[in-house]
Design an enzyme around this catalytic site. Structure first.
Site, PDB file in Angstrom:
ATOM      1  N   LYS A  42       0.760  -1.129   0.118  1.00 33.38           N
ATOM      2  CA  LYS A  42       0.098  -0.006   0.152  1.00 33.38           C
ATOM      3  C   LYS A  42       0.864   1.258  -0.096  1.00 33.38           C
ATOM      4  CE  LYS A  42      -3.123  -2.407   2.969  1.00 33.38           C
ATOM      5  NZ  LYS A  42      -2.717  -3.191   4.089  1.00 33.38           N
ATOM      6  N   ASP A  99       7.271   2.606  -3.163  1.00 31.60           N
ATOM      7  CA  ASP A  99       7.766   3.543  -2.165  1.00 31.60           C
ATOM      8  C   ASP A  99       9.238   3.724  -1.912  1.00 31.60           C
ATOM      9  OD1 ASP A  99       7.537   1.308  -0.880  1.00 31.60           O
ATOM     10  OD2 ASP A  99       6.193   1.894   0.536  1.00 31.60           O
ATOM     11  N   ASP A 102      14.848  -0.922  -0.108  1.00 30.60           N
ATOM     12  CA  ASP A 102      15.843  -1.053   1.069  1.00 30.60           C
ATOM     13  C   ASP A 102      16.665  -2.299   0.614  1.00 30.60           C
ATOM     14  OD1 ASP A 102      16.395  -0.783   3.661  1.00 30.60           O
ATOM     15  OD2 ASP A 102      15.206  -2.524   4.164  1.00 30.60           O
ATOM     16  N   LYS A 130      17.354   3.413  -0.261  1.00 28.51           N
ATOM     17  CA  LYS A 130      18.369   3.363   0.502  1.00 28.51           C
ATOM     18  C   LYS A 130      19.509   2.577   0.071  1.00 28.51           C
ATOM     19  CE  LYS A 130      14.955   2.821   4.564  1.00 28.51           C
ATOM     20  NZ  LYS A 130      14.503   2.290   5.657  1.00 28.51           N
ATOM     21  N   PHE A 151      14.682   4.451   9.392  1.00 27.45           N
ATOM     22  CA  PHE A 151      13.157   4.015   9.163  1.00 27.45           C
ATOM     23  C   PHE A 151      12.234   5.496   8.740  1.00 27.45           C
ATOM     24  CE2 PHE A 151       9.112   2.139   9.273  1.00 27.45           C
ATOM     25  CZ  PHE A 151       9.231   1.006   8.498  1.00 27.45           C
ATOM     26  N   ASP A 158       4.303   3.595   6.025  1.00 29.18           N
ATOM     27  CA  ASP A 158       4.100   3.191   7.285  1.00 29.18           C
ATOM     28  C   ASP A 158       4.782   2.742   8.359  1.00 29.18           C
ATOM     29  OD1 ASP A 158       3.812   0.747   5.968  1.00 29.18           O
ATOM     30  OD2 ASP A 158       2.826   0.086   7.490  1.00 29.18           O
ATOM     31  N   ARG A 164       0.637   6.782   7.150  1.00 26.99           N
ATOM     32  CA  ARG A 164       0.727   7.020   5.906  1.00 26.99           C
ATOM     33  C   ARG A 164       0.017   8.329   5.579  1.00 26.99           C
ATOM     34  NH1 ARG A 164       1.541   1.823   3.610  1.00 26.99           N
ATOM     35  NH2 ARG A 164       0.742   0.208   4.827  1.00 26.99           N
TER      36      ARG A 164
HETATM   37  P1  IMP Z   1      13.235  -4.472   0.678  1.00 27.67           P
HETATM   38  O1  IMP Z   1      12.366  -5.696   0.063  1.00 27.67           O
HETATM   39  O2  IMP Z   1      14.262  -4.788   1.644  1.00 27.67           O
HETATM   40  O3  IMP Z   1      13.778  -3.495  -0.489  1.00 27.67           O
HETATM   41  O4  IMP Z   1      12.028  -3.491   1.205  1.00 27.67           O
HETATM   42  C1  IMP Z   1      11.144  -2.770   0.689  1.00 27.67           C
HETATM   43  C2  IMP Z   1      10.014  -2.667   1.451  1.00 27.67           C
HETATM   44  O5  IMP Z   1      10.098  -2.325   2.726  1.00 27.67           O
HETATM   45  C3  IMP Z   1       9.070  -1.509   0.953  1.00 27.67           C
HETATM   46  O6  IMP Z   1       8.095  -1.746  -0.119  1.00 27.67           O
HETATM   47  C4  IMP Z   1       8.522  -0.719   2.134  1.00 27.67           C
HETATM   48  O7  IMP Z   1       7.031  -1.259   2.198  1.00 27.67           O
HETATM   49  C5  IMP Z   1       9.338  -1.474   3.401  1.00 27.67           C
HETATM   50  N1  IMP Z   1      10.207  -0.800   3.933  1.00 27.67           N
HETATM   51  C6  IMP Z   1      11.560  -0.409   3.787  1.00 27.67           C
HETATM   52  N2  IMP Z   1      12.056   0.762   4.522  1.00 27.67           N
HETATM   53  C7  IMP Z   1      11.052   1.332   5.013  1.00 27.67           C
HETATM   54  C8  IMP Z   1      10.816   2.493   5.715  1.00 27.67           C
HETATM   55  O8  IMP Z   1      11.797   3.216   5.945  1.00 27.67           O
HETATM   56  N3  IMP Z   1       9.580   3.032   5.900  1.00 27.67           N
HETATM   57  C9  IMP Z   1       8.555   2.017   5.678  1.00 27.67           C
HETATM   58  N4  IMP Z   1       8.518   1.008   4.788  1.00 27.67           N
HETATM   59  C10 IMP Z   1       9.760   0.579   4.398  1.00 27.67           C
HETATM   60 MG    MG Z   2       6.105  -1.319   0.096  1.00 25.92          MG
END
Ligand code: IMP
Ligand code: MG
Length: 177
Positions: A42, A99, A102, A130, A151, A158, A164
């Site tokens: 979302k 969004d 990470d 990031k 974060f 969220d 959000r």
């Molecule tokens: P990844 O799979 O580790 O790249 O994580 C990506 C997902 O983690 C994103 O779609 C977000 O939903 C969530 N996420 C990562 N960092 C943050 C943050 O700082 N705030 C909120 N959601 C985050």
């Molecule tokens: Mg996400």
């Protein structure tokens, strides 16, 4: 985990200006075509809605949902598709709108998943990157902001479903006492 809202990292004005620039870049790059924005539920809902209005081309949108996080602030590393697209993307110029990237696991899963459906082209637009936390290589075509390893919440992002609706992007900090 007890957490509180900290300082604003990116203000609503900075977000609006950057989203306008991203929309202009996409409008230039996709001139003569009609991109399909695939927002990732979302967190990317707010960004997708604003980005679409910054694109001066015929365009469509759809959404899909994946889960990789439990209720913490670190990815579980396991990505699961929890809601699929409602239309075929075959032959379409697809732009995945996310969004935040990470570790890169969520988006690389999505990219691979959508690539098997034979879009004409597949690109990735993320609001926040990031870069220092990357574990999986991902090619990001459009980036809003590179941010440090903190974060953040707001503008669709969220923590446990909350925050959000903040218009700015703020850092979530551990409660001090
Ligand atoms: P990844 O799979 O580790 O790249 O994580 C990506 C997902 O983690 C994103 O779609 C977000 O939903 C969530 N996420 C990562 N960092 C943050 C943050 O700082 N705030 C909120 N959601 C985050
Ligand atoms: Mg996400």
């Amino acid at each position: 985990m007890d957490r509180r809202l900290g300082r604003i990292l990116i203000s609503r004005d900075e977000i609006a200006a950057r989203v306008a620039e991203l929309g202009q870049a996409i409008s230039r790059d996709y001139a003569g075509r009609a991109p399909l924005l695939v927002g990732v539920l979302k967190g990317a809902v707010v960004f997708t809605a604003d980005l679409m209005r910054a694109i001066a081309l015929p365009s469509a949108m759809d959404f899909m949902s994946v889960s990789s996080y439990g209720s913490g602030t670190r990815s579980s590393g396991v990505v699961r598709l929890t809601a699929d697209l409602s239309i075929s993307i075959e032959g379409r110029d697809v732009i995945i709108v996310e969004d935040v990237v990470d570790s890169g696991r969520t988006i690389s899963y999505l990219r691979r998943n959508l690539a098997t459906r034979h879009p004409r082209s597949l690109a990735l637009c993320v609001l926040l990157d990031k870069t220092s936390r990357r574990e999986v290589d991902v090619d990001v075509d459009y980036v809003g902001f590179v941010i440090p390893d903190e974060f953040v919440v707001g503008y669709g992002l969220d923590f446990d479903g909350w925050h959000r609706n903040l218009a700015d992007i703020a850092v979530l900090e551990p409660a001090t006492s």
